[in-house]
Motif scaffolding. Structure first.
Motif, PDB file in Angstrom:
ATOM      1  N   ALA A  24      80.990 -80.215 -41.119  1.00 17.54           N
ATOM      2  CA  ALA A  24      81.403 -81.610 -41.352  1.00 17.54           C
ATOM      3  C   ALA A  24      82.063 -81.753 -42.721  1.00 17.54           C
ATOM      4  CB  ALA A  24      80.199 -82.536 -41.244  1.00 17.54           C
ATOM      5  N   LEU A  25      81.487 -81.100 -43.726  1.00 17.78           N
ATOM      6  CA  LEU A  25      82.055 -81.194 -45.075  1.00 17.78           C
ATOM      7  C   LEU A  25      83.420 -80.510 -45.145  1.00 17.78           C
ATOM      8  CD1 LEU A  25      78.800 -80.519 -47.147  1.00 17.78           C
ATOM      9  CD2 LEU A  25      79.967 -82.710 -46.802  1.00 17.78           C
ATOM     10  N   VAL A  26      83.539 -79.338 -44.493  1.00 16.42           N
ATOM     11  CA  VAL A  26      84.824 -78.624 -44.487  1.00 16.42           C
ATOM     12  C   VAL A  26      85.894 -79.477 -43.817  1.00 16.42           C
ATOM     13  CG1 VAL A  26      86.048 -76.640 -43.500  1.00 16.42           C
ATOM     14  CG2 VAL A  26      83.818 -76.319 -44.598  1.00 16.42           C
ATOM     15  N   ASN A  27      85.569 -80.061 -42.655  1.00 20.67           N
ATOM     16  CA  ASN A  27      86.564 -80.886 -41.959  1.00 20.67           C
ATOM     17  C   ASN A  27      86.887 -82.167 -42.718  1.00 20.67           C
ATOM     18  OD1 ASN A  27      86.143 -78.965 -39.863  1.00 20.67           O
ATOM     19  ND2 ASN A  27      86.996 -80.471 -38.446  1.00 20.67           N
ATOM     20  N   LEU A  28      85.877 -82.704 -43.418  1.00 16.82           N
ATOM     21  CA  LEU A  28      86.142 -83.908 -44.207  1.00 16.82           C
ATOM     22  C   LEU A  28      87.146 -83.593 -45.324  1.00 16.82           C
ATOM     23  CD1 LEU A  28      85.525 -86.855 -44.853  1.00 16.82           C
ATOM     24  CD2 LEU A  28      83.624 -86.088 -46.287  1.00 16.82           C
ATOM     25  N   LEU A  29      86.922 -82.481 -46.020  1.00 20.30           N
ATOM     26  CA  LEU A  29      87.869 -82.098 -47.084  1.00 20.30           C
ATOM     27  C   LEU A  29      89.246 -81.791 -46.502  1.00 20.30           C
ATOM     28  CD1 LEU A  29      85.564 -79.812 -49.281  1.00 20.30           C
ATOM     29  CD2 LEU A  29      86.423 -82.099 -49.842  1.00 20.30           C
ATOM     30  N   PHE A  30      89.268 -81.083 -45.367  1.00 24.04           N
ATOM     31  CA  PHE A  30      90.537 -80.719 -44.712  1.00 24.04           C
ATOM     32  C   PHE A  30      91.327 -81.967 -44.313  1.00 24.04           C
ATOM     33  CE2 PHE A  30      92.581 -79.664 -40.522  1.00 24.04           C
ATOM     34  CZ  PHE A  30      93.592 -78.864 -41.036  1.00 24.04           C
ATOM     35  N   THR A  31      90.657 -82.927 -43.674  1.00 24.88           N
ATOM     36  CA  THR A  31      91.370 -84.124 -43.205  1.00 24.88           C
ATOM     37  C   THR A  31      91.730 -85.068 -44.366  1.00 24.88           C
ATOM     38  OG1 THR A  31      89.216 -85.134 -42.686  1.00 24.88           O
ATOM     39  CG2 THR A  31      90.419 -84.094 -40.879  1.00 24.88           C
ATOM     40  N   LEU A  32      90.881 -85.112 -45.403  1.00 27.01           N
ATOM     41  CA  LEU A  32      91.234 -85.947 -46.556  1.00 27.01           C
ATOM     42  C   LEU A  32      92.448 -85.382 -47.291  1.00 27.01           C
ATOM     43  CD1 LEU A  32      87.771 -86.972 -48.098  1.00 27.01           C
ATOM     44  CD2 LEU A  32      89.386 -88.412 -46.833  1.00 27.01           C
ATOM     45  N   ALA A  33      92.545 -84.037 -47.348  1.00 27.73           N
ATOM     46  CA  ALA A  33      93.724 -83.420 -47.975  1.00 27.73           C
ATOM     47  C   ALA A  33      94.984 -83.769 -47.185  1.00 27.73           C
ATOM     48  CB  ALA A  33      93.535 -81.910 -48.042  1.00 27.73           C
ATOM     49  N   ILE A  34      94.892 -83.705 -45.844  1.00 25.51           N
ATOM     50  CA  ILE A  34      96.040 -84.082 -45.006  1.00 25.51           C
ATOM     51  C   ILE A  34      96.348 -85.563 -45.181  1.00 25.51           C
ATOM     52  CG2 ILE A  34      96.831 -84.328 -42.619  1.00 25.51           C
ATOM     53  CD1 ILE A  34      95.279 -81.806 -41.955  1.00 25.51           C
ATOM     54  N   PHE A  35      95.289 -86.376 -45.241  1.00 23.84           N
ATOM     55  CA  PHE A  35      95.494 -87.816 -45.423  1.00 23.84           C
ATOM     56  C   PHE A  35      96.290 -88.090 -46.699  1.00 23.84           C
ATOM     57  CE2 PHE A  35      94.093 -91.565 -47.792  1.00 23.84           C
ATOM     58  CZ  PHE A  35      94.431 -92.581 -46.909  1.00 23.84           C
ATOM     59  N   TYR A  36      95.851 -87.488 -47.799  1.00 23.76           N
ATOM     60  CA  TYR A  36      96.499 -87.837 -49.063  1.00 23.76           C
ATOM     61  C   TYR A  36      97.918 -87.291 -49.127  1.00 23.76           C
ATOM     62  CZ  TYR A  36      96.575 -89.570 -53.775  1.00 23.76           C
ATOM     63  OH  TYR A  36      96.878 -90.301 -54.897  1.00 23.76           O
ATOM     64  N   ALA A  37      98.128 -86.065 -48.568  1.00 22.93           N
ATOM     65  CA  ALA A  37      99.480 -85.485 -48.571  1.00 22.93           C
ATOM     66  C   ALA A  37     100.432 -86.322 -47.713  1.00 22.93           C
ATOM     67  CB  ALA A  37      99.426 -84.050 -48.049  1.00 22.93           C
ATOM     68  N   THR A  38      99.996 -86.684 -46.503  1.00 21.82           N
ATOM     69  CA  THR A  38     100.871 -87.466 -45.622  1.00 21.82           C
ATOM     70  C   THR A  38     101.026 -88.903 -46.120  1.00 21.82           C
ATOM     71  OG1 THR A  38      98.946 -87.926 -44.210  1.00 21.82           O
ATOM     72  CG2 THR A  38     100.389 -86.102 -43.571  1.00 21.82           C
ATOM     73  N   TRP A  39      99.966 -89.426 -46.778  1.00 23.73           N
ATOM     74  CA  TRP A  39     100.094 -90.768 -47.341  1.00 23.73           C
ATOM     75  C   TRP A  39     101.187 -90.778 -48.407  1.00 23.73           C
ATOM     76  CZ3 TRP A  39      98.365 -95.495 -46.111  1.00 23.73           C
ATOM     77  CH2 TRP A  39      98.510 -96.504 -47.064  1.00 23.73           C
ATOM     78  N   TRP A  40     101.207 -89.733 -49.245  1.00 18.63           N
ATOM     79  CA  TRP A  40     102.216 -89.650 -50.292  1.00 18.63           C
ATOM     80  C   TRP A  40     103.626 -89.501 -49.700  1.00 18.63           C
ATOM     81  CZ3 TRP A  40     102.758 -90.447 -55.355  1.00 18.63           C
ATOM     82  CH2 TRP A  40     103.880 -89.924 -55.970  1.00 18.63           C
ATOM     83  N   ILE A  41     103.738 -88.701 -48.640  1.00 19.01           N
ATOM     84  CA  ILE A  41     105.063 -88.460 -48.038  1.00 19.01           C
ATOM     85  C   ILE A  41     105.571 -89.711 -47.319  1.00 19.01           C
ATOM     86  CG2 ILE A  41     106.283 -87.154 -46.243  1.00 19.01           C
ATOM     87  CD1 ILE A  41     104.355 -84.816 -46.881  1.00 19.01           C
ATOM     88  N   PHE A  42     104.731 -90.342 -46.501  1.00 15.83           N
ATOM     89  CA  PHE A  42     105.216 -91.414 -45.626  1.00 15.83           C
ATOM     90  C   PHE A  42     104.963 -92.826 -46.161  1.00 15.83           C
ATOM     91  CE2 PHE A  42     104.414 -87.830 -42.720  1.00 15.83           C
ATOM     92  CZ  PHE A  42     105.665 -87.725 -42.129  1.00 15.83           C
ATOM     93  N   GLN A  43     103.799 -93.094 -46.754  1.00 17.62           N
ATOM     94  CA  GLN A  43     103.389 -94.472 -47.002  1.00 17.62           C
ATOM     95  C   GLN A  43     103.446 -94.919 -48.463  1.00 17.62           C
ATOM     96  OE1 GLN A  43     102.724 -96.585 -44.657  1.00 17.62           O
ATOM     97  NE2 GLN A  43     101.927 -95.548 -42.868  1.00 17.62           N
TER      98      GLN A  43
END
Length: 468
Positions: A24-43
């Motif tokens: 759960a912790l690994v996936n949380l870090l993985f998805t939060l990293a994707i969230f912040y990267a895609t947030w910066w690119i798109f939003q």
């Protein structure tokens, strides 16, 4: 008529790669990293594409959610073969299905709404048509067109999953794909269109002066009751429906409606119950704002205005969906060792505490990380966008990538599916022994309501989430 295969999401068994909370912790870090990267690119307003205008970015965010639901829930990943879903690497599946989502999304936005409806039906779906009107700038044309699309999306994001969760895909549940998916898609799209005209079209009719009385009801019929002409009144309860349908599907396991043996009585009861629970949540969250900030005053701006208060009902509801989905997706819907009602109660308490914590953290710190504005009601402050953006990433991770990297996929055998069905049947069965528990639950629920009403003004006066 031959029953179709068990849906892919129901037939898979996700197994942890490591013990304890590490996956759960690994996936949380993985998805939060994707969230912040895609947030910066798109939003992010400081980033590359800067779609957070905010309505343009909000529009794409809502429609991504709906396309994900279409692919996974309604079409059961058709036209992809089950063998490919079972054998392809999660990264490959995630990339292919996310590209498909983007293709459907752009076709919908540019082809259906802007191209078809915006040029041949209602000008407010097409920014180019709106800029032909005197006084409408390019920026507001984009915002108004995006507003119309996302209002449609809000309705679709409630009705599309509801037809699977509540109506159990009936009466097309035994059809094979794509007939099953197309039938449900046509029905839910038709209902979304009907509800859109009855709840949102009049809102679009008052955005341009003079009000477009010949094509829409102006002022809208809800004006006196809602104390506003804004369509945010409908956004509030529809957003609550979007949240409640997923609470029912995940942490509440469709219980207690799953104990009803008559199929059509069960389906209609649950469909109506989702709306009833949502309306109760809707009016309570509006009342909570009155307790915390005082009575809304029509003609005011920002957090004292009724139209923003209704919008904030939907914004608040979405904060509770985030911990509920995390519990379901990455914590195996913990706990499972008690009876279903007790499991539901514990999960609901976790959801409420988690939602309040995310609410407080978001308004205290989000402007430091997301490029949004500080404050509750700033025109550039739309918490539904980052919350749903994160939910979209979690759904892609669990539906398209089978919870990679923390989990690995194994398909259930026919015997495992049978045993699972029997266990659920045994657990979800009505018994007179439940009556005392129901009575205690009702009394405790009423007591909690009055305690909350008493405590909210005190808490609001003692805590300042947004210090100057």
């Amino acid at each position: 008529m031959n029953p179709g295969p068990v849906p892919y999401l129901e037939a898979r068994k996700l197994e942890k790669r490591w013990k304890g909370p590490i996956p759960a912790l690994v996936n949380l870090l993985f998805t939060l990293a994707i969230f912040y990267a895609t947030w910066w690119i798109f939003q992010d307003p400081r980033g590359l594409m800067r779609l957070y205008t905010p309505y343009v970015g909000y529009n794409y965010t809502r429609w991504i959610l709906i396309v994900l639901i279409w692919i996974a829930y309604i079409f059961d990943f058709w036209p992809f073969k089950r063998t490919w879903l079972e054998r392809a690497h999660p990264l490959v599946k995630g990339a292919v299905l996310t590209l498909l989502t983007a293709g459907v999304l752009l076709t919908l936005m540019k082809g259906f709404f802007e191209g078809l409806l915006g040029n041949y039906a209602m000008a407010y779906f097409n920014p180019e048509q709106l800029t032909k009107l005197p006084g409408v700038t390019a920026f507001f044309a984009e915002e108004y067109a995006a507003t119309a699309c996302l209002m449609f999306a809000a309705i679709a994001s409630w009705l599309s999953p509801s037809w699977i969760v509540a109506m159990e895909a009936a009466p097309w549940q035994d059809l094979k794909q794509p007939a099953r998916g197309l039938s449900i898609w046509v029905m839910t799209f038709f209902l979304s269109t009907l509800v859109y005209f009855m709840t949102m079209h009049s809102h679009m009719g008052i955005l341009y002066y003079p009000w477009q009385a010949f094509t829409s009801i102006t002022p809208p019929y809800w004006e006196n009751f809602a104390n506003t002409v804004s369509g945010n009144f409908h956004i509030a309860w529809i957003m609550c429906c979007t949240v409640v349908v997923w609470l029912v599907e995940t942490i509440w396991e469709r219980y207690p409606f799953s104990t009803i043996k008559n199929p059509w009585l069960r389906r209609i009861s649950l469909f109506v119950a989702i709306i009833a629970i949502s309306l109760a949540l809707n009016f309570f969250l509006y009342y909570a704002q009155e307790l915390a900030w005082g009575e809304a005053i029509r003609g005011s701006r920002r957090d004292a205005a009724p139209d923003w208060r209704w919008l904030h009902v939907g914004e608040t509801a979405i904060f509770f969906l985030v911990p509920a989905l995390f519990l379901y997706i990455y914590c195996d819907n913990w706990p499972r060792k008690f009876s279903t009602p007790v499991n539901m109660l514990v999960r609901t308490v976790i959801m409420v505490v988690g939602g309040l914590a995310i609410y407080a953290l978001y308004y205290r710190y989000s402007h430091l990380f997301l490029g949004t504005q500080k404050g509750f009601s700033h025109p550039q402050q739309f918490p539904m966008i980052p919350m749903i953006w994160l939910i979209n990433i979690w759904l892609i991770n669990t539906w398209f990538m089978d919870n990679w990297p923390g989990w690995k996929l194994r398909m259930k055998t026919a015997e495992e599916l049978r045993q699972e069905h029997l266990a659920r049947e045994a657990e979800h069965t009505w018994s007179p022994r439940m009556v005392p528990g129901l009575a205690v639950g009702a009394v405790v629920g009423v007591a909690l309501y009055f305690i909350t009403v008493w405590a909210l003004p005190l808490v609001s006066n003692s805590i300042n989430l947004i210090p100057k």
